[in-house]
Design an enzyme around this catalytic site. Structure first.
Site, PDB file in Angstrom:
ATOM      1  N   LYS A   1       0.816  -1.228   0.000  1.00 54.70           N
ATOM      2  CA  LYS A   1       0.000   0.000   0.000  1.00 54.70           C
ATOM      3  C   LYS A   1       0.847   1.276   0.000  1.00 54.70           C
ATOM      4  O   LYS A   1       0.469   2.272  -0.601  1.00 54.70           O
ATOM      5  CB  LYS A   1      -0.963   0.000   1.191  1.00 54.70           C
ATOM      6  CG  LYS A   1      -2.073  -1.023   1.024  1.00 54.70           C
ATOM      7  CD  LYS A   1      -3.106  -0.925   2.117  1.00 54.70           C
ATOM      8  CE  LYS A   1      -4.138  -2.032   1.936  1.00 54.70           C
ATOM      9  NZ  LYS A   1      -5.272  -1.888   2.843  1.00 54.70           N
TER      10      LYS A   1
ATOM     11  N   ASP B   1     -10.068   2.705   1.891  1.00 54.26           N
ATOM     12  CA  ASP B   1     -10.178   1.942   3.149  1.00 54.26           C
ATOM     13  C   ASP B   1     -10.802   2.778   4.269  1.00 54.26           C
ATOM     14  O   ASP B   1     -11.810   2.385   4.859  1.00 54.26           O
ATOM     15  CB  ASP B   1      -8.799   1.468   3.617  1.00 54.26           C
ATOM     16  CG  ASP B   1      -8.252   0.309   2.803  1.00 54.26           C
ATOM     17  OD1 ASP B   1      -9.046  -0.493   2.298  1.00 54.26           O
ATOM     18  OD2 ASP B   1      -7.014   0.217   2.689  1.00 54.26           O
TER      19      ASP B   1
END
Ligand code: ATR
Length: 277
Positions: free
Chosen positions: A66, A103
């Site tokens: 990420k 997210d």
């Protein structure tokens, strides 16, 4: 030409994202597919070049890439840059790669699915100060929740996070003593996951029954933490909503369509019940 999407990570074979996105493509009459791609740590730059060359229209990014993917993208949205984490890549019409993060915003959507948007003045406690906590803390601040505190086993990490987002940092015992002061409590550590050791990340004796208690773990759906909150009469938010919403927001970025999140929740719960029977 048929479009295709992917999730890159290591491990990635267990991911529920391919089945979820493929169901959404079918439901929306979109001719596209979504595949898991195993990308070991240290090779994300090669993977990005390959995905670009092979014509992927977008992809999700999971552990451990990420943060590592950021230098290989052409542009990163401000909230993802602030989080230093990208979980969604969109290939723009001119071929440039845009990094985004769904997210944290996915968590806020799943919370507000349950409690609406009228509790922004509540004091919020985030348990944990890792990558997930970081994204959620920022998304909560962006979502208008001003009073955010973070508690963590290693208090220095909570302090570092709070220095960036402007909240109050606490140790776990200190937070447990003050638990009654918080109206929204969000558990972001792996404690309670079926693959980790069980138990509670924090003592819950002082929990106010009026507080909303959320956990980002979704396997099991009801962690010991959520079970204790339910027993105390609290409203709970399990981690499945965040998983579905992070995917739904990515899907919306790629296709302009919003999938049926409620139907998806019912289907995933039925599948989880089947595998545990
Ligand atoms: P993620 O990206 O999923 O958030 P991470 O960055 O490794 O994962 O962060 C894990 C978080 O869970 C950390 O806040 C960690 O606390 P430390 O900073 O003290 O390591 C917390 N955590 C992990 N195991 C824990 C445990 N057994 N009890 C309490 N906190 C725990």
């Amino acid at each position: 030409m048929k479009k295709w999407y992917a999730v890159i990570g290591d491990p990635v074979s267990h991911s529920k994202s391919p089945a979820m996105h493929e169901a959404w493509f079918r439901e929306n009459g979109i001719d596209a597919s979504y595949i898991p791609v195993h990308v070991p740590a240290g090779t994300v730059g090669d993977a990005v070049a390959a995905l670009r060359r092979l014509g992927a229209s977008g992809w999700n990014v999971t552990v451990p890439h990420k943060q590592a993917i950021i230098p290989f993208l052409d542009e990163v949205e401000p909230i993802a840059a602030e989080m230093q984490a990208v979980n969604t890549v969109k290939v723009l019409p001119d071929g440039r790669l845009l990094g985004m993060n769904t997210d944290g915003p996915g968590f806020v959507r799943s919370l507000e699915d349950r409690i609406g948007s009228g509790r922004k003045n509540d004091r919020v406690l985030i348990i944990g100060a890792g990558g997930a906590a970081n994204g959620i803390a920022l998304a909560m601040r962006h979502g208008g929740y001003e009073k955010v505190a973070v508690c963590n086993r290693t208090v220095e990490k909570a302090e570092a996070l709070c220095n960036r987002i402007g909240g109050e940092a606490l140790g776990l015992e200190e937070a447990a003593g003050k638990l009654g002061e918080f109206g929204i409590i969000i558990q972001t550590t792996p404690v309670g996951m079926s693959t980790a050791t069980g138990g509670l990340p924090i003592a819950m004796d002082h929990l106010d029954p009026g507080a909303v208690v959320a956990d980002i773990v979704y396997s099991p759906l009801q962690t010991e933490f959520l079970k204790a909150a339910l027993k105390n009469g609290n409203e709970i938010v399990d981690g499945l909503g965040m998983f579905i919403w992070q995917g739904a927001l990515a899907f919306n970025e790629w296709t302009g369509r919003m999938p049926d999140t409620l139907g998806t929740r019912k289907r995933l719960i039925a599948e989880m019940e089947e595998t545990t029977c």
